[in-house]
Design a protein around this motif. Structure first.
Motif, short mmCIF file in Angstrom:
data_model
loop_
_atom_site.label_atom_id
_atom_site.label_comp_id
_atom_site.label_asym_id
_atom_site.label_seq_id
_atom_site.Cartn_x
_atom_site.Cartn_y
_atom_site.Cartn_z
N LYS A 23 1.86 0.38 0.51
CA LYS A 23 0.90 0.37 1.09
C LYS A 23 0.26 -0.95 1.37
O LYS A 23 -0.15 -1.08 -0.05
N PHE A 24 0.56 -2.05 2.28
CA PHE A 24 -1.43 -3.24 2.28
C PHE A 24 -1.36 -3.52 2.81
O PHE A 24 -2.78 -4.23 2.99
N ASP A 25 -1.64 -2.66 4.20
CA ASP A 25 -2.94 -1.46 4.89
C ASP A 25 -4.36 -1.82 4.50
O ASP A 25 -5.36 -1.49 5.07
N GLU A 26 -3.93 -1.83 2.91
CA GLU A 26 -5.43 -0.74 2.74
C GLU A 26 -6.21 -1.85 1.63
O GLU A 26 -6.41 -3.08 1.36
N ASN A 27 -7.68 -2.09 1.09
CA ASN A 27 -7.85 -2.59 0.30
C ASN A 27 -7.34 -2.58 -1.16
O ASN A 27 -7.67 -3.31 -2.31
N LEU A 28 -6.48 -1.41 -1.47
CA LEU A 28 -6.02 -1.28 -2.53
C LEU A 28 -4.83 -0.90 -2.23
O LEU A 28 -4.25 -0.81 -1.24
N LEU A 29 -3.72 -1.60 -3.44
CA LEU A 29 -2.21 -1.78 -3.74
C LEU A 29 -1.65 -0.43 -3.78
O LEU A 29 -2.14 -0.04 -4.77
N GLY A 30 -1.28 0.53 -2.72
CA GLY A 30 -1.18 1.92 -3.31
C GLY A 30 0.89 2.07 -3.15
O GLY A 30 1.03 0.99 -2.39
N VAL A 31 1.05 3.24 -3.11
CA VAL A 31 2.22 4.19 -2.16
C VAL A 31 2.08 5.11 -1.58
O VAL A 31 1.25 5.50 -1.62
N HIS A 32 2.62 4.68 -0.37
CA HIS A 32 2.48 5.82 0.27
C HIS A 32 3.09 7.32 -0.26
O HIS A 32 2.31 8.73 -0.56
N ALA A 33 3.86 7.12 -0.72
CA ALA A 33 4.53 8.03 -2.17
C ALA A 33 5.74 7.86 -2.90
O ALA A 33 5.56 6.28 -2.40
N LEU A 34 5.92 8.27 -3.73
CA LEU A 34 6.64 8.23 -4.98
C LEU A 34 7.62 8.92 -5.29
O LEU A 34 7.02 9.99 -6.00
N PRO A 35 8.49 9.13 -5.22
CA PRO A 35 9.62 9.73 -5.19
C PRO A 35 10.26 9.48 -6.45
O PRO A 35 10.53 8.40 -7.11
N VAL A 36 9.51 10.85 -7.11
CA VAL A 36 10.45 10.73 -8.89
C VAL A 36 11.23 11.74 -9.06
O VAL A 36 11.07 12.43 -9.09
#
Length: 406
Positions: A383-396
């Motif tokens: 996800k790039f549309d927030e002030n924080l860099l993250g992932v919408h989900a992390l399939p492991v």
């Protein structure tokens, strides 16, 4: 006249853990440069490490959102600055009082007392994940519940409300959310935390209400804003850092043993600081306004001009960090990064964040030594549309080597 870069600059989706490649060019070509923000304003952008350190520690660059020229990086940023604000964004004298109050609560000793609780939460979430289906979403199954349960325990926020509060926090941290959604989220969050101020319980909120609100030293509105800010900063960055840090480690499997192969606190501390430098999930610039003329990197910043300090760029400055785009958990000196700010604006909750990250990474990879992505890296939904860099989900997923608690 050349067209100004539009802020925020775009990350390369093929290299999501790296800052926008243009920052490297800007570090090489200009100490400071003007950028054009969403509202047409043209604040200065700082991309170099030494300039960032100077800016972060110069008291003439203020976080006070009421200061003329304060640069808002999104509609959400501007709207959040119009009501009661978290203590770092208040005028200097009110900020200093708030910081003193919080430092008393976030002492390293008090944070260390929370480690057994953090460990129990981490083990409990892994137990639940192992008992569930594979693949699992590490964000929903581990990173987010760990971060939220810890901050809720510390603050005294009912854990049952965590899902809604997190969704509201995402709206407030969005770079693209429309004004009406932000306004609605602000109203709901404010009402929620004002209600908690009226009935704060026995956690940190209860201590602060009794010591400061009931004595008249802190208004109810400011207290509610502070608790909202602590929840916002106390769970989002940590959860996002757990998830993106796991991605970084899975992309550099040779580094995992640095964390899992020893209980040496010094080794762990060095490794965590390198992960914070390398990932730097807070990819929105630190926002400042000049209260006086100041020169940084041979650029004169006039009083009333806005400044954006790009800490993820500073943390990849090749003049300071050897091979900055390489993750090296043995890198020394490890604490030169600016991921958590610097000086009087250094993250108040850094001791708690260090404990959470250390427990999260070591417990996860010790109990699931063959943890791996369940999709190709290119398909991890960043996800790039927030002030924080993250992932919408992390399939492991993982194999039979997973260790169940006895």
């Amino acid at each position: 006249m050349a067209e100004l870069p539009t802020y925020p600059l775009a990350r390369d989706p093929e290299h999501p853990l790296d800052p926008p490649p243009e920052y490297r060019e800007l570090r090489a070509s200009a100490s400071l440069t003007r950028v054009r923000a969403w509202d047409g304003s043209t604040p200065w952008l700082i991309t170099r490490y030494e300039d960032a350190r100077r800016a972060l520690t110069d008291r003439r660059l203020t976080m006070d959102v009421t200061s003329p020229g304060f640069p808002h990086t999104s509609p959400s940023s501007r709207l959040r600055g119009q009501g009661a604000v978290f203590f770092p964004s208040r005028p200097e004298e009110r900020y200093a009082a708030g910081r003193t109050m919080m430092i008393r609560e976030f002492t390293p000793l008090r944070m260390a007392e929370l480690r057994p609780f953090v460990q129990r939460v981490a083990d409990g979430e892994i137990d639940a994940m192992l008992a569930g289906p594979r693949p699992a979403d590490l964000v929903e199954a581990f990173a987010l519940p760990l971060a939220i349960k810890v901050i809720c325990e510390f603050l005294g926020v009912p854990v049952a409300d965590r899902g809604r509060l997190h969704e509201l926090s995402r709206v407030l941290g969005s770079r693209t959310a429309p004004a009406e959604r932000v306004t609605s989220a602000l109203s709901e969050m404010d009402a929620y935390f004002r209600a908690l101020v009226a009935d704060p319980g026995d956690g940190l909120m209860g201590r602060i209400v009794r010591a400061y609100v009931e004595t008249g030293e802190l208004s109810e509105a400011d207290a509610a804003a502070d608790f909202q800010g602590l929840f916002f900063t106390g769970h989002g960055p940590t959860a996002y850092m757990i998830a993106t840090g796991v991605v970084a480690l899975l992309r550099h499997p040779d580094q995992i043993d640095v964390l899992t192969g020893t209980d040496d606190e010094t080794v762990h501390a060095t490794a965590l600081q390198e992960l914070l430098r390398y990932v730097t999930v807070s990819h929105n610039a630190r926002q400042r306004a000049a209260t006086d003329d100041i020169e940084i990197g041979e650029t004169l910043i006039r009083r009333g001009e806005g400044v954006l300090i790009q800490i993820d760029s500073a943390n990849r400055d090749e003049t300071v960090f050897l091979e900055p785009d390489r993750l090296d958990l043995r890198r020394t000196p490890s604490r030169r990064h600016v991921a958590l700010g610097l000086g009087v604006h250094h993250c108040t909750g850094h001791a708690l964040a260090d404990i959470e990250l250390d427990v999260a990474y070591t417990t996860l990879f010790r109990r699931l030594p063959d943890l791996r992505l369940a999709v190709d890296f290119a398909k991890v939904p960043f996800k790039f549309d927030e002030n924080l860099l993250g992932v919408h989900a992390l399939p492991v997923t993982w194999g039979s080597g997973a260790k169940h608690r006895v």
